[in-house]
Design an enzyme around this catalytic site. Structure first.
Site, PDB file in Angstrom:
ATOM      1  N   ASP A   1       0.824  -1.216   0.000  1.00 35.45           N
ATOM      2  CA  ASP A   1       0.000   0.000   0.000  1.00 35.45           C
ATOM      3  C   ASP A   1       0.853   1.259   0.000  1.00 35.45           C
ATOM      4  O   ASP A   1       0.581   2.203  -0.741  1.00 35.45           O
ATOM      5  CB  ASP A   1      -0.920   0.048   1.228  1.00 35.45           C
ATOM      6  CG  ASP A   1      -2.149  -0.834   1.094  1.00 35.45           C
ATOM      7  OD1 ASP A   1      -2.365  -1.416   0.013  1.00 35.45           O
ATOM      8  OD2 ASP A   1      -2.903  -0.937   2.086  1.00 35.45           O
TER       9      ASP A   1
ATOM     10  N   ASP B   1       0.541  -0.638   5.595  1.00 33.14           N
ATOM     11  CA  ASP B   1      -0.645  -1.244   5.001  1.00 33.14           C
ATOM     12  C   ASP B   1      -1.849  -0.793   5.811  1.00 33.14           C
ATOM     13  O   ASP B   1      -1.785  -0.716   7.040  1.00 33.14           O
ATOM     14  CB  ASP B   1      -0.530  -2.770   5.026  1.00 33.14           C
ATOM     15  CG  ASP B   1      -1.437  -3.445   4.017  1.00 33.14           C
ATOM     16  OD1 ASP B   1      -1.448  -3.014   2.848  1.00 33.14           O
ATOM     17  OD2 ASP B   1      -2.127  -4.405   4.390  1.00 33.14           O
ATOM     18  N   TYR B   2      -2.904  -0.481   5.119  1.00 32.10           N
ATOM     19  CA  TYR B   2      -4.140  -0.037   5.762  1.00 32.10           C
ATOM     20  C   TYR B   2      -5.097  -1.213   5.861  1.00 32.10           C
ATOM     21  O   TYR B   2      -5.276  -1.955   4.903  1.00 32.10           O
ATOM     22  CB  TYR B   2      -4.795   1.082   4.944  1.00 32.10           C
ATOM     23  CG  TYR B   2      -3.908   2.281   4.783  1.00 32.10           C
ATOM     24  CD1 TYR B   2      -3.814   3.244   5.777  1.00 32.10           C
ATOM     25  CD2 TYR B   2      -3.151   2.457   3.628  1.00 32.10           C
ATOM     26  CE1 TYR B   2      -3.001   4.350   5.631  1.00 32.10           C
ATOM     27  CE2 TYR B   2      -2.331   3.560   3.478  1.00 32.10           C
ATOM     28  CZ  TYR B   2      -2.254   4.499   4.486  1.00 32.10           C
ATOM     29  OH  TYR B   2      -1.442   5.591   4.345  1.00 32.10           O
TER      30      TYR B   2
END
Length: 174
Positions: free
Chosen positions: A62, A75-76
């Site tokens: 991401d 990273d979400y």
């Protein structure tokens, strides 16, 4: 966003054998797992069911960013873990990270970043340049929540990343 693609090599010989298996990955984690990764994570990896890998591994991180000369992957995650801030406390996130194999995911991301930086930074050194992985559980982050709520961070050792990278290179982590 960073796309990565790297070869997953097998051992040589008349009938090459793929080295990247659940058992091989579990062995790496057994040798290198430490908090915040739960101690039982190697057993979780060993129970994964996928055929031995050979060919190429492709993925997308991401976010990759640099701050003060240190590089991070982020990273979400939008997982709903509950309605309370405590549902997103660091100890709870460590369990969720293992349950969903996000631990394996960020280790792969860090192998990709490690390889990328080794090709692009003339004086690259993992210990000096890589600061680890952040997983941001956006439903747990809020201005009224205690600092660190919804945020998971880990920085695997250089040895761990080197062994994983070697496994994918076909050297069985040696």
């Amino acid at each position: 966003e960073l796309e990565f693609l790297f070869p997953v090599r097998a051992t040589g010989g008349d009938r090459p054998a793929a080295l990247v298996t659940p058992a091989a990955l579990a062995a790496v984690f057994a040798a290198h797992t430490r908090p915040p990764v739960p101690a039982d994570y190697p057993e979780r990896v060993a129970r994964l069911q996928f055929p031995a890998l050979a060919g190429y591994l492709r993925g997308f991180v991401d976010l990759v960013f640099e701050h003060d000369g240190r590089w991070y992957v982020a990273d979400y995650k939008s997982n709903h873990l509950g309605a309370l801030a405590t549902d997103y406390a660091p100890a709870r996130l460590a369990v969720v990270m293992a349950e969903h194999h996000y631990v394996l995911q960020y280790h792969l991301y860090l192998v990709a970043l490690h390889r990328y930086l080794a090709l692009r930074l003339p004086d690259y050194d993992y210990d000096r340049h890589v600061a680890g992985a952040y997983y941001l559980f956006v439903r747990g982050m809020g201005p009224d929540h205690p600092r660190g709520t919804g945020i998971f961070h880990d920085r695997p050792s250089r040895a761990c990343i080197d062994v994983l990278s070697g496994l994918f290179e076909g050297s069985a982590g040696r």
